[in-house]
Design a protein around this motif. Structure first.
Motif, PDB file in Angstrom:
ATOM      1  N   LYS A 216     -92.280 114.699  -1.583  1.00  0.00           N
ATOM      2  CA  LYS A 216     -93.743 114.765  -1.538  1.00  0.00           C
ATOM      3  C   LYS A 216     -94.343 114.529  -2.918  1.00  0.00           C
ATOM      4  CE  LYS A 216     -93.792 118.205   2.201  1.00  0.00           C
ATOM      5  NZ  LYS A 216     -94.195 119.591   2.556  1.00  0.00           N
ATOM      6  N   LEU A 217     -93.716 115.126  -3.920  1.00  0.00           N
ATOM      7  CA  LEU A 217     -94.196 114.961  -5.301  1.00  0.00           C
ATOM      8  C   LEU A 217     -94.115 113.501  -5.732  1.00  0.00           C
ATOM      9  CD1 LEU A 217     -95.058 116.074  -8.089  1.00  0.00           C
ATOM     10  CD2 LEU A 217     -92.626 116.517  -8.539  1.00  0.00           C
ATOM     11  N   ARG A 218     -92.975 112.867  -5.464  1.00  0.00           N
ATOM     12  CA  ARG A 218     -92.802 111.459  -5.866  1.00  0.00           C
ATOM     13  C   ARG A 218     -93.792 110.553  -5.145  1.00  0.00           C
ATOM     14  NH1 ARG A 218     -87.262 112.926  -5.733  1.00  0.00           N
ATOM     15  NH2 ARG A 218     -87.069 112.087  -3.609  1.00  0.00           N
ATOM     16  N   GLN A 219     -94.006 110.814  -3.857  1.00  0.00           N
ATOM     17  CA  GLN A 219     -94.935 109.985  -3.097  1.00  0.00           C
ATOM     18  C   GLN A 219     -96.352 110.117  -3.644  1.00  0.00           C
ATOM     19  OE1 GLN A 219     -94.133 107.752  -0.712  1.00  0.00           O
ATOM     20  NE2 GLN A 219     -96.294 107.154  -0.725  1.00  0.00           N
ATOM     21  N   THR A 220     -96.745 111.322  -4.001  1.00  0.00           N
ATOM     22  CA  THR A 220     -98.079 111.542  -4.565  1.00  0.00           C
ATOM     23  C   THR A 220     -98.222 110.830  -5.902  1.00  0.00           C
ATOM     24  OG1 THR A 220     -98.190 113.704  -3.484  1.00  0.00           O
ATOM     25  CG2 THR A 220     -99.750 113.298  -5.241  1.00  0.00           C
ATOM     26  N   GLU A 221     -97.214 110.952  -6.751  1.00  0.00           N
ATOM     27  CA  GLU A 221     -97.259 110.282  -8.045  1.00  0.00           C
ATOM     28  C   GLU A 221     -97.243 108.769  -7.893  1.00  0.00           C
ATOM     29  OE1 GLU A 221     -93.912 111.991 -10.015  1.00  0.00           O
ATOM     30  OE2 GLU A 221     -95.118 113.589 -10.938  1.00  0.00           O
ATOM     31  N   LYS A 222     -96.542 108.289  -6.864  1.00  0.00           N
ATOM     32  CA  LYS A 222     -96.504 106.848  -6.604  1.00  0.00           C
ATOM     33  C   LYS A 222     -97.893 106.322  -6.258  1.00  0.00           C
ATOM     34  CE  LYS A 222     -94.084 103.438  -3.758  1.00  0.00           C
ATOM     35  NZ  LYS A 222     -93.073 103.235  -2.662  1.00  0.00           N
ATOM     36  N   ASN A 223     -98.676 107.190  -5.632  1.00  0.00           N
ATOM     37  CA  ASN A 223    -100.055 106.818  -5.269  1.00  0.00           C
ATOM     38  C   ASN A 223    -101.042 107.153  -6.380  1.00  0.00           C
ATOM     39  OD1 ASN A 223     -99.158 105.969  -2.733  1.00  0.00           O
ATOM     40  ND2 ASN A 223     -99.472 107.997  -1.823  1.00  0.00           N
ATOM     41  N   HIS A 224    -100.502 107.528  -7.551  1.00  0.00           N
ATOM     42  CA  HIS A 224    -101.315 107.834  -8.741  1.00  0.00           C
ATOM     43  C   HIS A 224    -102.304 108.973  -8.473  1.00  0.00           C
ATOM     44  CE1 HIS A 224     -99.672 104.185 -10.495  1.00  0.00           C
ATOM     45  NE2 HIS A 224    -100.064 103.509  -9.414  1.00  0.00           N
ATOM     46  N   MET A 225    -101.787 109.992  -7.794  1.00  0.00           N
ATOM     47  CA  MET A 225    -102.592 111.164  -7.495  1.00  0.00           C
ATOM     48  C   MET A 225    -101.903 112.399  -8.070  1.00  0.00           C
ATOM     49  SD  MET A 225    -103.434 110.291  -3.495  1.00  0.00           S
ATOM     50  CE  MET A 225    -104.286 111.859  -3.254  1.00  0.00           C
ATOM     51  N   SER A 226    -102.691 113.431  -8.336  1.00  0.00           N
ATOM     52  CA  SER A 226    -102.120 114.682  -8.843  1.00  0.00           C
ATOM     53  C   SER A 226    -101.544 115.487  -7.682  1.00  0.00           C
ATOM     54  CB  SER A 226    -103.191 115.502  -9.562  1.00  0.00           C
ATOM     55  OG  SER A 226    -104.228 115.852  -8.662  1.00  0.00           O
ATOM     56  N   TYR A 227    -100.553 116.307  -7.986  1.00  0.00           N
ATOM     57  CA  TYR A 227     -99.893 117.115  -6.968  1.00  0.00           C
ATOM     58  C   TYR A 227    -100.019 118.580  -7.381  1.00  0.00           C
ATOM     59  CZ  TYR A 227     -96.460 118.417  -3.414  1.00  0.00           C
ATOM     60  OH  TYR A 227     -95.835 118.945  -2.311  1.00  0.00           O
ATOM     61  N   PRO A 228    -100.965 119.326  -6.821  1.00  0.00           N
ATOM     62  CA  PRO A 228    -101.236 120.690  -7.274  1.00  0.00           C
ATOM     63  C   PRO A 228    -100.193 121.713  -6.847  1.00  0.00           C
ATOM     64  CG  PRO A 228    -102.625 120.157  -5.399  1.00  0.00           C
ATOM     65  CD  PRO A 228    -101.885 118.900  -5.752  1.00  0.00           C
ATOM     66  N   ASP A 229     -99.297 121.340  -5.941  1.00  0.00           N
ATOM     67  CA  ASP A 229     -98.345 122.313  -5.406  1.00  0.00           C
ATOM     68  C   ASP A 229     -97.024 122.326  -6.165  1.00  0.00           C
ATOM     69  OD1 ASP A 229    -100.139 123.114  -3.489  1.00  0.00           O
ATOM     70  OD2 ASP A 229     -99.436 121.652  -2.006  1.00  0.00           O
ATOM     71  N   PHE A 230     -97.024 121.795  -7.386  1.00  0.00           N
ATOM     72  CA  PHE A 230     -95.825 121.869  -8.219  1.00  0.00           C
ATOM     73  C   PHE A 230     -96.202 122.438  -9.581  1.00  0.00           C
ATOM     74  CE2 PHE A 230     -92.708 119.778 -11.190  1.00  0.00           C
ATOM     75  CZ  PHE A 230     -91.641 120.580 -10.839  1.00  0.00           C
ATOM     76  N   LEU A 231     -95.578 123.566  -9.908  1.00  0.00           N
ATOM     77  CA  LEU A 231     -95.806 124.241 -11.190  1.00  0.00           C
ATOM     78  C   LEU A 231     -94.516 124.168 -11.987  1.00  0.00           C
ATOM     79  CD1 LEU A 231     -97.425 126.225 -13.056  1.00  0.00           C
ATOM     80  CD2 LEU A 231     -96.466 128.079 -11.672  1.00  0.00           C
ATOM     81  N   TYR A 232     -94.626 123.824 -13.274  1.00  0.00           N
ATOM     82  CA  TYR A 232     -93.402 123.668 -14.059  1.00  0.00           C
ATOM     83  C   TYR A 232     -93.657 124.023 -15.523  1.00  0.00           C
ATOM     84  CZ  TYR A 232     -95.607 119.236 -15.379  1.00  0.00           C
ATOM     85  OH  TYR A 232     -96.486 118.281 -15.832  1.00  0.00           O
ATOM     86  N   ALA A 233     -92.564 124.309 -16.213  1.00  0.00           N
ATOM     87  CA  ALA A 233     -92.590 124.584 -17.646  1.00  0.00           C
ATOM     88  C   ALA A 233     -91.168 124.406 -18.182  1.00  0.00           C
ATOM     89  CB  ALA A 233     -93.078 126.010 -17.907  1.00  0.00           C
ATOM     90  N   PRO A 234     -91.045 123.840 -19.409  1.00  0.00           N
ATOM     91  CA  PRO A 234     -92.096 123.405 -20.339  1.00  0.00           C
ATOM     92  C   PRO A 234     -92.856 122.177 -19.811  1.00  0.00           C
ATOM     93  CG  PRO A 234     -89.946 123.610 -21.427  1.00  0.00           C
ATOM     94  CD  PRO A 234     -89.690 123.672 -19.964  1.00  0.00           C
ATOM     95  N   ALA A 235     -94.048 122.004 -20.332  1.00  0.00           N
ATOM     96  CA  ALA A 235     -94.910 120.901 -19.886  1.00  0.00           C
ATOM     97  C   ALA A 235     -94.336 119.544 -20.242  1.00  0.00           C
ATOM     98  CB  ALA A 235     -96.300 121.063 -20.497  1.00  0.00           C
ATOM     99  N   SER A 236     -93.479 119.503 -21.261  1.00  0.00           N
ATOM    100  CA  SER A 236     -92.895 118.230 -21.712  1.00  0.00           C
ATOM    101  C   SER A 236     -91.634 117.858 -20.926  1.00  0.00           C
ATOM    102  CB  SER A 236     -92.556 118.317 -23.204  1.00  0.00           C
ATOM    103  OG  SER A 236     -91.623 119.373 -23.443  1.00  0.00           O
ATOM    104  N   ALA A 237     -91.249 118.678 -19.967  1.00  0.00           N
ATOM    105  CA  ALA A 237     -89.986 118.444 -19.261  1.00  0.00           C
ATOM    106  C   ALA A 237     -90.185 118.488 -17.757  1.00  0.00           C
ATOM    107  CB  ALA A 237     -88.951 119.476 -19.694  1.00  0.00           C
ATOM    108  N   LYS A 238     -91.159 117.755 -17.276  1.00  0.00           N
ATOM    109  CA  LYS A 238     -91.475 117.796 -15.847  1.00  0.00           C
ATOM    110  C   LYS A 238     -90.297 117.331 -15.000  1.00  0.00           C
ATOM    111  CE  LYS A 238     -94.876 116.229 -12.455  1.00  0.00           C
ATOM    112  NZ  LYS A 238     -96.131 115.478 -12.225  1.00  0.00           N
ATOM    113  N   LYS A 239     -89.653 116.245 -15.402  1.00  0.00           N
ATOM    114  CA  LYS A 239     -88.539 115.721 -14.609  1.00  0.00           C
ATOM    115  C   LYS A 239     -87.402 116.728 -14.541  1.00  0.00           C
ATOM    116  CE  LYS A 239     -85.409 111.802 -14.118  1.00  0.00           C
ATOM    117  NZ  LYS A 239     -84.976 110.492 -14.658  1.00  0.00           N
TER     118      LYS A 239
END
Length: 330
Positions: free
Chosen positions: A282-305
């Motif tokens: 779901k996250l990849r599909q949203t990013e593929k459509n150049h949209m933000s995905y609010p249902d994913f929280l992560y840290a550190p901010a520089s290491a999303k992948k």
């Protein structure tokens, strides 16, 4: 102590055997030499009693060493059949499948947090547990210590309302407030985690079917996987006992339910990974459509992948000696 008592018993038996025989011979001779005495009957009685004692104890020895030994062997064989038929199918088989035990009442979250070390991974799948908001400091400390958390939390949705309706003394709105508070606490933790922190946090807020409460620990140093799982009944899961499972980490991930060596921890891990992949898609599909995905929280901010990856997926677990081991990849 018991061995000394056994030796004394056998010595007493030998004394009775030879002592009885000696009494028989001595008093038998006396009864023959003094046939005209009034008390000769007493001498004969003692002689016969000595012979009786010697014979009885000798028969007991013979029975113990020959007959009883064979009887014990037959009893052991019979017991082994019963053991294999009934007990092996429950207790021993449960151990083979990874079962360790059941918590006394509640899962000791603080003890688990303090027992995590650098390089460990924690997979966490829950819906509602109001007490976890009290342990956010321990969660943050574990991340700073180098532990990687991958969490899936139920969001406000029709499913959460149905769950709230089953829990005693908790209404839908209170259920939502606790969920929001917990998610807000995780957001605060993520805001304080920077790129210098060796651990990581990845949280998906899902709206699909809830699974059983699931807490999986992949221990880096011991190469073991521990799993705690509970059930959704009428109490918040924080008040429920948990089943405890354990197995060795595999060199590679494999779905082994069809194998004779399957165990529950591997099945739990496989299930969590499948759920995680669904959220990642779901996250990849949203990013593929150049949209933000609010249902994913992560840290550190520089290491999303990195925060979307599970243990062994795109990185190696670090051994205590500094080398690496690629474990449980997906």
């Amino acid at each position: 102590m018991s061995s000394n008592i056994t030796i004394l018993k056998w010595l007493l038996a030998l004394v009775l055997i030879f002592g009885g025989f000696v009494l028989h011979k001595i008093f038998g001779v006396l009864a023959s030499d003094l046939p005209d005495k009034e008390y000769v009957w007493l001498l004969k009685l003692i002689s016969e009693f000595g012979l009786f004692t010697s014979v009885v104890i000798s028969v007991g020895f013979f029975h113990h060493w020959i007959i009883a030994t064979e009887q014990r062997r037959e009893t052991e064989q019979m017991f082994q059949k019963v053991l294999t038929r009934y007990i092996d199918g429950t207790v021993i088989n449960a151990t083979k499948r990874g079962f360790v035990g059941i918590t006394n009442k509640e899962l000791d979250f603080s003890e688990i947090m303090h027992g995590l070390y650098h390089g460990d991974y924690v997979y966490w799948l829950i819906t509602f547990d109001p007490r976890y908001k009290h342990h956010c400091r321990e969660l943050e400390h574990a991340i700073r210590k180098g532990v990687h958390f991958r969490m899936m939390i139920l969001k406000d949705c029709p499913i959460s309302e149905l769950c709230a309706g089953e829990i005693i003394d908790y209404g839908v709105e209170e259920f939502r407030q606790y969920n929001r508070l917990f998610l807000s606490s995780l957001e605060d933790i993520a805001g304080r985690i920077d790129s210098r922190t060796e651990g990581s946090l990845g949280v998906f807020v899902y709206d699909t079917l809830p699974s059983i409460p699931l807490f999986i620990i992949l221990r880096n140093a011991s190469k073991m996987m521990e799993v705690y799982n509970s059930f959704y009944l009428a109490e918040p899961v924080g008040r429920m006992p948990y089943l405890h499972w354990q197995t060795e980490l595999k060199a590679k991930s494999e779905y082994s339910f069809e194998s004779a060596n399957w165990n529950m921890p591997d099945l739990f891990e496989d299930y969590f990974k499948r759920r995680w992949r669904m959220e990642c898609a779901k996250l990849r599909q949203t990013e593929k459509n150049h949209m933000s995905y609010p249902d994913f929280l992560y840290a550190p901010a520089s290491a999303k992948k990195k925060c979307t990856q599970l243990a062994g997926n795109g990185r190696n677990l670090v051994r205590s000696d500094g080398s690496s081991s690629n474990l449980t990849g997906i």
